[in-house]
Scaffold this active site. Structure first.
Site, PDB file in Angstrom:
ATOM      1  N   CYS A  32       9.704  -5.486 -49.430  1.00 36.55           N
ATOM      2  CA  CYS A  32       8.434  -5.598 -50.146  1.00 36.55           C
ATOM      3  C   CYS A  32       8.431  -4.697 -51.369  1.00 36.55           C
ATOM      4  O   CYS A  32       7.428  -4.609 -52.070  1.00 36.55           O
ATOM      5  CB  CYS A  32       7.267  -5.229 -49.223  1.00 36.55           C
ATOM      6  SG  CYS A  32       7.362  -3.553 -48.567  1.00 36.55           S
ATOM      7  N   GLU A  81      11.251   0.023 -33.421  1.00 37.36           N
ATOM      8  CA  GLU A  81       9.969   0.125 -34.110  1.00 37.36           C
ATOM      9  C   GLU A  81       9.381   1.517 -33.913  1.00 37.36           C
ATOM     10  O   GLU A  81       9.483   2.100 -32.828  1.00 37.36           O
ATOM     11  CB  GLU A  81       9.004  -0.938 -33.577  1.00 37.36           C
ATOM     12  CG  GLU A  81       7.570  -0.828 -34.037  1.00 37.36           C
ATOM     13  CD  GLU A  81       7.398  -0.861 -35.540  1.00 37.36           C
ATOM     14  OE1 GLU A  81       6.588  -0.078 -36.062  1.00 37.36           O
ATOM     15  OE2 GLU A  81       8.081  -1.681 -36.196  1.00 37.36           O
TER      16      GLU A  81
END
Length: 632
Positions: free
Chosen positions: A543, A465
């Site tokens: 997305c 991350e």
């Protein structure tokens, strides 16, 4: 995975070669026999229909479209045909055929002209929805026409102003939820066709032999929609009981409304060449939960009563203090709130903090955490490392997901729709198939939600991350849930991933779940994933179908140096954001060596099929036996 913004852009397919416009041509397009009153005529065109006999086109349609047709009428000199069917079959026909390639040219399906209607301009009225109907600026769509998400995005982008905040925040609110899911199903299908066509073009441009999965025969034999290189599952929708107020995170702007009063809500429109903003209340917006609407009221009253004005910006000026607010809501009804202002002196910071805390604690909501953030940038997106102060309560908010507990901070990424997030993660994990002898990579892992959910099934999880705060939250969440088989790395995935892959136990099989932001994965991440021989499958949560298409091509493009590229196997849309134009998508990719070729003889795939679960329809699915067994 990014949350949606209010601005969207898209385009609509262009029609093929123009057909004759004379009355004779229109009359010739209709057979002499009077059709049944309920018949619907569709105009189906493609450049490669030119010189194609009508009977051959009819045979092709009957073989490849599971829709009963009443009639197919075409002259050999036309690059279009008129296809008749019952009204209840129209939508299914459009979804199956529109945008598909016949040979090398795209097929376009439009509403046809009723029999006897004159075609020359100026003679008679065009039927609403007919081929001559124009979508003029400000007009709605033709009667009986269900627009696609691209149609609606185009329409919204052409508007300079939105009449209400509902138009901007919930543009699909006027459609039934069943229709919304149908629109999003078409959207996902278009995305799959996009990377299928993109692969064909890339191979042609590079003089490469195309992979089998882009062929028409592959799609047909595996049971995929025409032109799609993989199977499409039914769209996963938000449960009916969770649709109202489904967002667990919202961002609200603080500014002046149309009456010139300070308000807290959503930006209705911009002013002063895009610098200024008009804010509207979110009171009528159904996706905002009640607790957040009450929060906005309390904060609005606080701002109006304070000696500090809302932040305003123009071409030549900036003034004011209050900028925006962000709220997170837990399943237990607890709120974490972040309020953003310009940089304040110590004295003003103390005063503003006191005003915020007093106002929110007096409201009929359960606020357990309040942060103050300073931001002097031109936009409300604060720079990394912007000053952040906990001015009341707990540092984090407790969320629950798939039986695990997660503590998240104000800057952590967490899915904005809790109910549908569980469905998305469940499907992603089913497709990734983590188990005892597998290491799973969780790329763009956020606070570790999906990696921790997978940790109970596999030997090891490695999360990567960019945001350090999220990585620290992932470590804390692992301890909170007693999970000991996870490792979390902070940094850019393109820099960290190669090191992670080198350190993996070579005896373990590897699977990966990637959940990138809208731009998609960095090219070095794609190369590292593709080059890792231990990596057998990737579950891509997207997305943004446009960046997904580009990434899929890079993962699957044939290379001389790589005889085992990935193959797209299965895709599904996930409606995380009801009433909006946004749709998430999950795509499973597996190594070509593990995917059964539907064009092989039955005996060559019998072993894989015998291991498949009954519901996987193994005979028509080019997935591995493992994939079929895990498919719902």
């Amino acid at each position: 995975m990014d949350e949606p913004s209010s601005s969207v852009a898209a385009d609509a397919p262009a029609a093929a070669n123009a057909e004759p416009s004379s009355s004779e041509a229109a009359d010739a397009a209709v057979p002499s026999a009077e059709p049944a009153e309920e018949a619907v005529s569709l105009h189906v065109s493609s450049k490669d229909f030119l010189r194609l006999p009508g009977e051959k086109l009819e045979k092709w349609l009957l073989e490849n479209v599971d829709v009963p047709l009443q009639e197919v009428f075409k002259l050999q000199s036309w690059n279009y045909a008129f296809v008749k069917m019952l009204p209840e079959h129209v939508q299914k026909f459009k979804e199956a055929v529109n945008g598909v390639n016949y040979r090398k040219a795209e097929i376009v399906v439009k509403d046809g002209k009723p029999r006897g209607q004159k075609n020359s301009r100026g003679e008679g009225d065009e039927p609403e929805g007919g081929p001559g109907a124009k979508r003029r600026k400000g007009d709605g769509f033709p009667a009986g026409y269900t627009p696609t998400l691209k149609d609606l995005k185009d329409k919204l982008n052409k508007r300079k102003e939105h009449s209400t905040v509902l138009d901007k925040s919930a543009p699909l609110l006027g459609y039934s939820y069943e229709t919304q899911l149908s629109m999003k199903s078409v959207y996902v299908k278009s995305a799959v066709r996009s990377f299928t066509k993109g692969m064909e073009k890339q191979c042609k441009d590079m003089s490469l032999d195309p992979p089998p999965w882009i062929s028409f025969e592959w799609s047909k034999k595996m049971g995929a929609p025409i032109g799609c290189g993989c199977i499409l599952d039914e769209v996963i929708g938000t449960p009916a009981e969770a649709i109202d107020g489904y967002r667990n995170k919202c961002e609200f702007s603080i500014g002046k409304n149309e009456a010139g009063e300070f308000d807290v809500g959503f930006v209705l429109r911009t002013t002063d060449e895009g610098m200024g903003r008009i804010v509207a209340s979110c009171e009528e917006v159904p996706l905002v939960p009640l607790a957040m609407k009450q929060l906005c009221k309390a904060l609005r009253d606080c701002v109006r009563a304070s000696p500090y004005g809302a932040f305003e910006r123009g071409k030549d000026f900036r003034r004011g203090t209050w900028r925006m607010a962000m709220a997170r809501l837990s399943p237990a009804g607890e709120l974490l709130v972040l309020v953003q202002t310009i940089t304040l002196s110590d004295e003003d910071k103390e005063k503003v903090s006191g005003l915020i805390v007093s106002a929110l604690l007096a409201a009929p909501i359960k606020v357990v955490s309040i942060y103050l953030q300073f931001n002097d940038e031109s936009t409300d997106a604060a720079r990394p490392g912007a000053p952040l102060f906990l001015i009341h309560g707990l540092p984090q908010l407790r969320m629950e997901l798939l039986g695990l507990k997660f503590d998240i901070g104000p800057l952590s990424f967490y899915q904005a729709n809790s109910a549908t997030c569980e469905l998305l993660y469940s499907r992603a994990l089913d497709w990734a198939r983590p188990r005892g002898d597998i290491a799973m990579l969780d790329i763009c892992c956020g606070v570790g939600t999906i990696g921790l959910c997978a940790s109970r099934r596999c030997k090891q999880v490695v999360g990567i991350e960019l945001i350090p705060e999220a990585v620290e939250s992932a470590k804390t969440n692992a301890e909170l849930n007693g999970v000991q088989n996870t490792t979390w790395r902070a940094g850019r995935a393109e820099e960290v991933l190669p090191e992670v892959l080198k350190d993996l136990d070579p005896s373990l099989e590897v699977c990966a779940i990637v959940d990138p932001p809208r731009p998609g994965l960095h090219h070095s991440v794609l190369n590292a994933l593709r080059s890792c021989a231990q990596l057998s499958r990737i579950v891509y949560v997207s997305c943004n179908p446009e960046s997904l298409a580009e990434d899929v091509i890079k993962l699957t493009l044939p290379r001389e140096s790589d005889d085992d590229p990935f193959v797209p196997v299965r895709a599904v849309g996930v409606d995380m954001f009801p009433h909006t134009l946004h749709c998430e998508m999950i795509l499973l990719l597996e190594r070509s060596s593990k995917v059964s070729d539907p064009e092989k003889k039955p005996e060559e795939t019998a072993q894989a099929e015998s291991a498949s679960a009954p519901q996987a329809a193994a005979a028509s699915t080019p997935a591995s036996a493992e994939t079929a067994a895990a498919t719902e």
